[in-house]
Motif scaffolding. Structure first.
Motif, mmCIF file in Angstrom:
data_model
loop_
_atom_site.group_PDB
_atom_site.id
_atom_site.type_symbol
_atom_site.label_atom_id
_atom_site.label_comp_id
_atom_site.label_asym_id
_atom_site.label_seq_id
_atom_site.Cartn_x
_atom_site.Cartn_y
_atom_site.Cartn_z
ATOM 1 N N LEU A 1 -4.506 -3.247 -0.229
ATOM 2 C CA LEU A 1 -5.417 -2.815 0.829
ATOM 3 C C LEU A 1 -6.510 -3.860 1.066
ATOM 4 C CD1 LEU A 1 -6.322 -0.619 2.801
ATOM 5 C CD2 LEU A 1 -7.648 0.411 0.929
ATOM 6 N N ILE A 2 -7.055 -4.400 -0.015
ATOM 7 C CA ILE A 2 -8.092 -5.439 0.125
ATOM 8 C C ILE A 2 -7.525 -6.677 0.804
ATOM 9 C CG2 ILE A 2 -9.579 -7.016 -1.168
ATOM 10 C CD1 ILE A 2 -9.902 -4.786 -3.260
ATOM 11 N N ASN B 1 -1.605 4.144 -13.071
ATOM 12 C CA ASN B 1 -2.793 3.300 -12.891
ATOM 13 C C ASN B 1 -2.411 1.944 -12.296
ATOM 14 O OD1 ASN B 1 -4.478 5.273 -13.934
ATOM 15 N ND2 ASN B 1 -4.331 4.503 -16.039
ATOM 16 N N LEU C 1 1.821 4.337 -3.209
ATOM 17 C CA LEU C 1 1.334 5.676 -2.888
ATOM 18 C C LEU C 1 2.475 6.678 -2.785
ATOM 19 C CD1 LEU C 1 -1.461 4.880 -0.244
ATOM 20 C CD2 LEU C 1 -1.709 5.366 -2.693
ATOM 21 N N ALA D 1 -1.894 -0.774 -5.041
ATOM 22 C CA ALA D 1 -2.214 -0.296 -3.694
ATOM 23 C C ALA D 1 -3.612 -0.753 -3.270
ATOM 24 C CB ALA D 1 -2.112 1.228 -3.648
ATOM 25 N N CYS D 2 -4.580 -0.687 -4.182
ATOM 26 C CA CYS D 2 -5.946 -1.118 -3.845
ATOM 27 C C CYS D 2 -5.996 -2.615 -3.568
ATOM 28 C CB CYS D 2 -6.902 -0.756 -4.982
ATOM 29 S SG CYS D 2 -7.168 1.022 -5.184
ATOM 30 N N THR D 3 -5.268 -3.383 -4.387
ATOM 31 C CA THR D 3 -5.232 -4.832 -4.162
ATOM 32 C C THR D 3 -4.603 -5.158 -2.818
ATOM 33 O OG1 THR D 3 -5.028 -5.195 -6.561
ATOM 34 C CG2 THR D 3 -4.439 -7.020 -5.098
ATOM 35 N N ILE E 1 0.831 -1.209 0.000
ATOM 36 C CA ILE E 1 0.000 0.000 0.000
ATOM 37 C C ILE E 1 0.865 1.258 0.000
ATOM 38 C CG2 ILE E 1 -1.761 1.286 1.280
ATOM 39 C CD1 ILE E 1 -2.623 -1.388 2.512
ATOM 40 N N ARG F 1 0.154 1.365 -10.334
ATOM 41 C CA ARG F 1 0.498 1.540 -8.918
ATOM 42 C C ARG F 1 -0.771 1.682 -8.068
ATOM 43 N NH1 ARG F 1 4.610 4.758 -11.182
ATOM 44 N NH2 ARG F 1 3.391 6.678 -10.816
ATOM 45 N N ILE F 2 -1.770 2.401 -8.573
ATOM 46 C CA ILE F 2 -3.029 2.536 -7.825
ATOM 47 C C ILE F 2 -3.715 1.181 -7.685
ATOM 48 C CG2 ILE F 2 -5.342 3.542 -7.889
ATOM 49 C CD1 ILE F 2 -4.139 5.996 -9.230
ATOM 50 N N LEU F 3 -3.691 0.405 -8.772
ATOM 51 C CA LEU F 3 -4.296 -0.927 -8.723
ATOM 52 C C LEU F 3 -3.573 -1.817 -7.709
ATOM 53 C CD1 LEU F 3 -6.337 -2.957 -9.804
ATOM 54 C CD2 LEU F 3 -4.701 -3.525 -11.630
#
Length: 427
Positions: free
Chosen positions: A187-188, A177, A100, A183-185, A96, A179-181
């Motif tokens: 986080l989940i 995009n 970021l 980080a979201c993965t 994460i 890197r955001i994906l």
């Protein structure tokens, strides 16, 4: 110099919290200098591994596995689960923080090492929160469900997936995009890891409760067997005394024609009604009389004033085990509470039929303070609370088998505890 300090700080913020978590969960078992030496060694291994980010996170798994095996004496299932969890949590946090922060996982720049230290700080806060939320103590004998070991595949798979994705970011630019994906993965997956941890802890608590409940059921069964054996022994003793009295009467009859007056007086004293302490008659049910007699004798020895009132009560529809579970637990709890009172000690048992179809058992006793409770269940104040404290649960379950209910109340003003069990006669 700055990079070295960030590397040491990040390694410290990863190793020390993991060590604290293990000490908190399994209680310190290492002695002397063994713990600090191994801790220092694992800290050094962690620093070396960080030069090979992101694979360095995975190397933590065998290090933690060895620590849990050697220093905390866990079984292999616990060691695998908690080693994989302590490996996956900081990996998910790094997954994460690094994207970021806009840096890759190679640990070669001040920015990436700063992200590494920042993820370590978040991990340390997480461990502090977990230790604050739960006061756990697990041993190699702690019961776990069948899914405990397979559950460790989740954190292992999480760590492997994230490290593989981190390796891709080192070899090529995945873009904003990507890197955001990532980080979201991460986080989940981090949320899934926390849910898994609390689910395992909840399952462990339920297994502990079930184990203690089974122990209480076994205790009730043993108490019932002791009462039955005591009753049989008393009956055999009464028969033996009766036979001895008849034999002595026959001897006395033979001696009447002689001048052995001393023998006659001695035999006469023996053949008087026996001085045994018979079971007191409170009802037409022998088991009820045994249980209540035992309670009253305890009250007499403890200076508790006992009042027994059993009126036209029909116990025939109750099994011996359920009758023992309900009445014995009610009276035992009442005696224990009354014995703790410094002033007036008393106990009152009332049993009566209500509306033909209902048997009502009411026990009231003096109590210096209200019982501890969690929801509807009363908790034991005894030291061994893993075994004790399940009497009210057993009473409720037994009552439910007869479409009945059990109520427990405490009056602060009168310092009075009341337990009422209502049982329905079968049609």
């Amino acid at each position: 110099m700055t990079e070295a300090l960030l590397l040491v700080l990040g390694a410290t913020l990863h190793v020390i919290p993991s060590w604290i978590f293990m000490d908190h969960t399994f209680h310190k078992k290492h002695t002397g200098a063994t713990g600090p030496i191994v801790l220092l060694g694992s800290w050094g291994v962690f620093i070396v591994c960080m030069f090979t980010l992101p694979a360095g996170y995975v190397v933590c798994f065998p290090v933690y596995l060895i620590l849990l095996f050697l220093l905390f004496k866990l079984n292999w299932k616990q060691a695998v689960f908690y080693a994989s969890l302590l490996t996956a949590l900081p990996t998910a946090i790094a997954g994460i923080v690094f994207p970021l922060a806009g840096c890759i996982f190679d640990g070669s720049t001040t920015q990436s090492l700063g992200a590494f230290a920042g993820s370590g700080a978040i991990y340390a806060l997480l461990i502090a929160l977990l230790c604050w939320l739960t006061d756990r103590y697990e041993t190699p004998d702690t019961p776990h469900g069948h899914l405990f070991l397979p559950a460790s595949l989740v954190p292992l798979g999480t760590a492997a997936l994230l490290c593989g994705w981190m390796g891709v970011t080192i070899r090529r630019d995945i873009g904003e995009n990507g890197r955001i994906l990532l980080a979201c993965t991460a986080l989940i997956l981090f949320g899934i890891l926390l849910l898994l941890l609390f689910a395992v802890w909840q399952n462990t608590d339920q297994a502990f409760a079930a184990q203690a409940l089974r122990a209480q059921v076994r205790k009730n069964a043993v108490d019932h067997d002791i009462l039955r054996e005591s009753r049989e022994q008393q009956e055999r003793a009464a028969i033996l005394v009766h036979d001895i009295r008849r034999n002595l009467s026959a001897i006395a009859a033979l001696a009447e024609g002689s001048e052995n007056e001393e023998i006659l007086r001695y035999i006469s004293s023996i053949t008087q009604p026996d001085r045994l302490h018979p079971v007191r008659q409170y009802s037409g049910n022998r088991l009820v009389n045994d249980i209540v007699t035992r309670c009253c004798e305890r009250c007499e020895n403890s200076g508790i004033r006992a009042e027994i009132d059993i009126r036209n009560a029909d116990f025939t529809f109750l099994s011996d085990s359920d009758l023992t579970a309900i009445l014995d637990n009610l009276l035992e709890n009442a005696c224990e509470a009354a014995e703790k009172c410094r002033e007036e000690r008393w106990l009152r048992l009332q049993v009566a039929e209500r509306n033909v179809r209902y048997l009502v058992i009411k026990v009231e006793n003096s109590a210096s303070k209200p019982p501890m409770s969690t929801g509807e269940d009363l908790q034991s104040s005894k030291q061994d609370a893993t075994v004790h404290g399940y009497g009210t649960k057993i009473i409720r379950r037994a009552a439910q088998r007869y479409n009945g209910e059990a109520r427990f109340t405490y009056d602060d003003e009168l310092r009075l505890f009341s337990a009422i069990v209502i049982l329905q006669h079968p049609l």
